[in-house]
Design a protein around this motif. Structure first.
Motif, PDB file in Angstrom:
ATOM      1  N   UNK A  12      15.459  19.045  72.768  1.00 53.62           N
ATOM      2  CA  UNK A  12      15.806  17.687  72.182  1.00 53.62           C
ATOM      3  C   UNK A  12      17.280  18.014  71.658  1.00 53.62           C
ATOM      4  N   UNK A  13      17.229  19.069  70.872  1.00 51.99           N
ATOM      5  CA  UNK A  13      18.658  19.454  70.132  1.00 51.99           C
ATOM      6  C   UNK A  13      19.754  19.659  71.225  1.00 51.99           C
ATOM      7  N   UNK A  14      19.374  20.254  72.356  1.00 52.56           N
ATOM      8  CA  UNK A  14      20.484  20.701  73.178  1.00 52.56           C
ATOM      9  C   UNK A  14      20.840  19.149  73.973  1.00 52.56           C
ATOM     10  N   UNK A  15      20.036  18.383  74.321  1.00 54.62           N
ATOM     11  CA  UNK A  15      19.912  16.967  74.928  1.00 54.62           C
ATOM     12  C   UNK A  15      21.067  16.424  73.974  1.00 54.62           C
ATOM     13  N   UNK A  16      20.918  16.383  72.598  1.00 55.33           N
ATOM     14  CA  UNK A  16      21.628  15.507  71.920  1.00 55.33           C
ATOM     15  C   UNK A  16      23.100  16.135  71.788  1.00 55.33           C
ATOM     16  N   UNK A  17      23.414  17.325  71.781  1.00 58.87           N
ATOM     17  CA  UNK A  17      24.610  18.146  71.878  1.00 58.87           C
ATOM     18  C   UNK A  17      25.432  17.806  73.073  1.00 58.87           C
ATOM     19  N   UNK A  32      20.431  30.647  71.527  1.00 60.55           N
ATOM     20  CA  UNK A  32      19.274  30.727  70.473  1.00 60.55           C
ATOM     21  C   UNK A  32      17.823  30.761  71.552  1.00 60.55           C
ATOM     22  N   UNK A  33      18.056  30.234  72.759  1.00 63.25           N
ATOM     23  CA  UNK A  33      16.899  30.199  73.671  1.00 63.25           C
ATOM     24  C   UNK A  33      16.621  28.797  74.140  1.00 63.25           C
ATOM     25  N   UNK A  34      17.333  27.714  73.853  1.00 60.69           N
ATOM     26  CA  UNK A  34      17.097  26.444  74.488  1.00 60.69           C
ATOM     27  C   UNK A  34      17.247  26.600  75.853  1.00 60.69           C
ATOM     28  N   UNK A  35      16.257  25.827  76.564  1.00 64.00           N
ATOM     29  CA  UNK A  35      16.314  26.052  77.929  1.00 64.00           C
ATOM     30  C   UNK A  35      17.070  24.941  78.786  1.00 64.00           C
ATOM     31  N   UNK A  36      18.004  25.203  79.256  1.00 67.83           N
ATOM     32  CA  UNK A  36      19.159  24.139  80.201  1.00 67.83           C
ATOM     33  C   UNK A  36      18.407  23.695  81.365  1.00 67.83           C
ATOM     34  N   UNK A  37      17.359  24.358  81.693  1.00 67.08           N
ATOM     35  CA  UNK A  37      16.659  23.908  83.045  1.00 67.08           C
ATOM     36  C   UNK A  37      15.432  23.091  82.883  1.00 67.08           C
TER      37      UNK A  37
END
Length: 432
Positions: A12-17, A32-37
């Protein structure tokens, strides 16, 4: 920032970024491990959203270095299709289709991927960046898809802006594709009727000149690139393309560059004349000192009186960096009090590179210390320092305090170096 530890929170944080075009945050989250896929409820992924968002910098942050091995073929195809769709339709047109908004769009140019720029379009509460050409080019390269050379050239010239992300992505990939076939297809566009394509070839040549400086192919490419530049200069009729050719020739070691400069100094377009002084300017050394011929000095003096400020600034920067002749001394006051501040700065920059001088120059530099422009005062102070003038401490006192933007400016160290050279008992390790 503090990265979330829960996988759902991380995505969710990655999508916000991604939505905010915050590349730094996106890179930190992926690291840090957030999954882009990760497949989201709407069937997209953070990486797909980045592709549709049109920022090549953001796509690079999520794509990583192992994308071809990491992503299944079907997912790679989906990403490529999305980039092609947005690029083919145009970012604004596709945004209108998705939002259904017919009113005017808000367009602002923003920086993306360090020094590259791209239009950012806002419409109906949604925004995208029009860098889908670069995104598509980068994805193809990452997935080992070789796009036709003509297609890459077309992407490179779609926008006339030289720092557009689409153009620079195409230049990068074309110069990474090392083959006689690719090179031949690219340089064939040097005779294209479209001046944008001819200018693009000049930029490819420039990249290749610098990119192959330390490889086994350097000698061949240098000769080939120099030959193309010289031929293009002789044949080019478009002033914009000719200016680009002269710009690159000023960076190349071409024996005929002085003759070219003398021939082009009277060109009617100031955009061409601005690059002529650079053809007379090259790195000198003790073994190979730079000596300006009488014809070159005369031409530079004429350009220092040009009606265009940028032409005067370019010429002044070269001429002021030489040991002055009497005619140069007569010209210096006009340059140091030119109405264009860039002419003054470039003149002082040139004077600051000459360690010897005549009293007339030092007196002019002292007069410059009364300028309201801090940059002018600093340039004048350095000019006195490199000449070991005893008024150097007073000059730097007049410069006044320097802000953080001058932290790495070599002129700021002029007083320290002057004091070192003039200390009572100089040692053998005095700095230059």
């Amino acid at each position: 920032m503090t990265e979330p530890t829960d996988p759902d929170e991380a995505v969710a944080a990655l999508c916000a970024a991604v939505a905010a075009y915050d590349q730094e945050a996106a890179e930190a989250l992926v690291e840090a491990g957030a999954d882009p896929d990760r497949v989201l409820p709407d069937g997209t992924t953070p990486l797909l959203r980045a592709v549709e968002g049109g920022s090549p910098g953001m796509v690079a942050a999520l794509l990583g270095h192992d994308a071809r091995a990491r992503l299944p073929e079907a997912e790679r195809g989906r990403l490529l299709d999305a980039a092609r769709r947005w690029y083919g339709a145009g970012a604004e047109a596709e945004l209108r289709r998705l939002t259904g908004v017919a009113g005017p769009a808000d367009v602002a140019w923003v920086t993306d991927s360090e020094c590259n720029t791209v239009p950012e379009i806002t419409l109906g509460g949604r925004r995208v960046r029009a860098g889908h050409g670069a995104v598509l080019t980068d994805l193809e390269w990452a997935f080992r898809v070789l796009a036709p050379v003509a297609e890459l050239v077309a992407r490179g010239v779609r926008s006339p802006a030289r720092d557009h992300v689409d153009r620079n992505a195409a230049l990068y990939v074309l110069n990474r594709r090392v083959s006689a076939q690719t090179w031949g297809q690219v340089v064939a566009f040097r005779d294209d009727p479209d001046p944008l394509r001819r200018a693009f070839v000049v930029d490819v040549v420039r990249y290749r000149l610098w990119g192959w400086a330390e490889t086994a192919h350097a000698g061949w490419y240098e000769k080939e690139c120099n030959r193309i530049l010289v031929e293009r200069e002789a044949e080019e009729t478009d002033a914009g393309v000719l200016a680009r050719v002269l710009e690159v020739l000023g960076e190349a070691e071409v024996p005929s560059r002085e003759a070219i400069g003398l021939r082009r100094a009277g060109h009617p377009d100031p955009g061409v004349r601005r690059w002529v002084p650079g053809l007379f300017d090259w790195w000198a050394s003790e073994d190979a000192p730079r000596v300006l011929s009488p014809d070159v000095r005369r031409t530079l003096r004429e350009l220092c009186r040009d009606g265009d400020g940028e032409v005067r600034a370019a010429a002044a920067g070269v001429l002021a960096g030489e040991e002055p002749e009497q005619e140069d001394l007569e010209l210096l006051p006009d340059l140091l009090w030119d109405p264009d501040p860039e002419v003054v700065r470039r003149t002082l920059r040139g004077l600051g590179s000459v360690t010897r001088g005549v009293p007339e120059v030092a007196e002019l530099l002292v007069r410059c210390l009364d300028s309201d422009d801090l940059d002018v005062r600093l340039g004048a102070a350095l000019g006195l320092a490199v000449r070991d003038d005893p008024r150097t401490p007073e000059a730097y006192a007049k410069v006044g305090p320097l802000g953080p933007e001058y932290e790495h400016d070599h002129r700021a160290d002029g007083l320290w170096r002057w004091k070192w050279r003039n200390r009572p008992d100089p040692g053998p390790s005095s700095p230059a």
